[in-house]
Write a protein that holds these residues in place. Structure first.
Motif, mmCIF file in Angstrom:
data_model
loop_
_atom_site.group_PDB
_atom_site.id
_atom_site.type_symbol
_atom_site.label_atom_id
_atom_site.label_comp_id
_atom_site.label_asym_id
_atom_site.label_seq_id
_atom_site.Cartn_x
_atom_site.Cartn_y
_atom_site.Cartn_z
ATOM 1 N N LEU A 64 0.826 -1.206 0.000
ATOM 2 C CA LEU A 64 0.000 0.000 0.000
ATOM 3 C C LEU A 64 0.862 1.260 0.000
ATOM 4 N N GLN A 65 1.955 1.230 0.744
ATOM 5 C CA GLN A 65 2.869 2.371 0.767
ATOM 6 C C GLN A 65 3.492 2.584 -0.606
ATOM 7 N N TRP A 66 3.896 1.485 -1.231
ATOM 8 C CA TRP A 66 4.484 1.521 -2.568
ATOM 9 C C TRP A 66 3.473 2.066 -3.580
ATOM 10 N N LEU A 67 2.248 1.556 -3.518
ATOM 11 C CA LEU A 67 1.200 2.019 -4.426
ATOM 12 C C LEU A 67 0.877 3.492 -4.196
ATOM 13 N N ASN A 68 0.961 3.924 -2.947
ATOM 14 C CA ASN A 68 0.746 5.334 -2.625
ATOM 15 C C ASN A 68 1.837 6.200 -3.255
ATOM 16 N N ASN A 69 3.083 5.726 -3.177
ATOM 17 C CA ASN A 69 4.204 6.483 -3.751
ATOM 18 C C ASN A 69 4.062 6.654 -5.263
ATOM 19 N N GLU A 70 3.404 5.674 -5.908
ATOM 20 C CA GLU A 70 3.274 5.714 -7.366
ATOM 21 C C GLU A 70 1.925 6.264 -7.825
ATOM 22 N N GLY A 71 1.098 6.698 -6.873
ATOM 23 C CA GLY A 71 -0.142 7.363 -7.244
ATOM 24 C C GLY A 71 -1.322 6.465 -7.525
ATOM 25 N N TRP A 72 -1.219 5.178 -7.151
ATOM 26 C CA TRP A 72 -2.355 4.270 -7.349
ATOM 27 C C TRP A 72 -3.287 4.264 -6.138
ATOM 28 N N VAL A 73 -2.751 4.605 -4.991
ATOM 29 C CA VAL A 73 -3.490 4.571 -3.725
ATOM 30 C C VAL A 73 -3.253 5.875 -2.982
ATOM 31 N N ASP A 74 -4.266 6.337 -2.268
ATOM 32 C CA ASP A 74 -4.135 7.519 -1.406
ATOM 33 C C ASP A 74 -4.194 7.067 0.049
ATOM 34 N N LEU A 75 -3.193 7.440 0.842
ATOM 35 C CA LEU A 75 -3.191 7.155 2.273
ATOM 36 C C LEU A 75 -3.630 8.423 2.993
ATOM 37 N N ARG A 76 -4.761 8.330 3.709
ATOM 38 C CA ARG A 76 -5.328 9.507 4.367
ATOM 39 C C ARG A 76 -5.279 9.299 5.879
ATOM 40 N N PRO A 77 -4.452 10.072 6.573
ATOM 41 C CA PRO A 77 -4.322 9.917 8.028
ATOM 42 C C PRO A 77 -5.680 9.979 8.720
ATOM 43 N N GLY A 78 -5.918 8.997 9.569
ATOM 44 C CA GLY A 78 -7.160 8.961 10.312
ATOM 45 C C GLY A 78 -8.288 8.232 9.603
#
Length: 246
Positions: A64-78
């Protein structure tokens, strides 16, 4: 006289050959996103993904972190992780760049393609049309990408191929929801393009490819408007901390 032997500290190093589990998980999740089985805006729960993929939560978290770095996933705090919902501007920019790259690929392919390459293009196009008739959207999307990649390979320009490869997955992501909408017309456009390449009509091939990719871009943008894809995505409730014991 200079020795040809490697220094001991270099000779002792080894490259780990097995692909890390997180990479397998990353690839699996990326394909689920591209195929829209994980839809834009969908909430991604680590435990559910781990169970579905048959792995622990750790490689899922890393993927998920990797996908977030490449713009496939958004990690939203909380709130957690969500499949990225591309904006109209993002899609428009990428599909416009794709049009430029592939128009040049088609022009060069008309100058360099051999009989074997032409036959390969026609076979891929035939398979794609048959997949569409069978309503096998996943296969049709994959074969559509294969046709375009084959054209770029036949161009003989490795730099173009590298750039096209970088945008290929994003293009498949955008093409999947309009595969039926574009329908048989898309495969007829492919056939017309292949004819131009076979006839060594470089300018004609470039013009056909530009028109073909422009129609795909417009179809995607029209689909977004029709489905109201710009609506705000409702977020789940924030995670609550466990109440302290009395």
């Amino acid at each position: 006289m200079q020795s040809n032997e490697l220094p001991k500290e270099l000779a002792a190093r080894r490259i780990d050959r097995p692909v890390p589990l997180r990479e397998h998980v990353y690839q699996a999740m990326q394909e689920l996103i591209i195929s829209r089985r994980l839809a834009p805006g969908q909430h991604l729960v680590e435990s559910e993904l781990a169970q579905m993929l048959g792995v622990s939560r750790q490689p899922v978290r890393e993927a998920l972190q990797w996908l977030n770095n490449e713009g496939w996933v958004d990690l939203r705090p909380g709130y957690g992780a969500f499949v990225h919902a591309p904006t109209e501007e993002e899609a428009d920019q990428l599909l416009a760049v794709r049009s430029l790259l592939e128009s040049e690929s088609a022009r060069l392919a008309a100058l360099h393609a051999d009989a074997e390459g032409i036959a390969r293009l026609r076979d891929l196009n035939r398979q794609g049309s048959e997949a569409l008739e069978s309503d096998d959207v996943d296969t049709a999307v994959a074969l559509n990408a294969a046709v375009h990649r084959c054209v770029t390979e036949l161009s003989g320009n490795k730099v173009l191929l590298d750039f096209a490869t970088q945008v290929d997955r994003r293009v498949r992501w955008y093409y999947t929801p309009i595969a039926r909408q574009r329908g048989e017309q898309s495969w007829r456009e492919h056939a017309k393009l292949i004819d131009a390449i076979e006839n060594r009509d470089a300018d004609g091939a470039a013009a056909i490819m530009k028109e073909h990719t422009e129609r795909t871009r417009k179809s995607y943008l029209e689909q977004r408007v029709a489905e109201g894809d710009q609506q705000l995505i409702a977020l789940p409730a924030r995670r609550r901390r466990r109440a302290s014991k009395a």
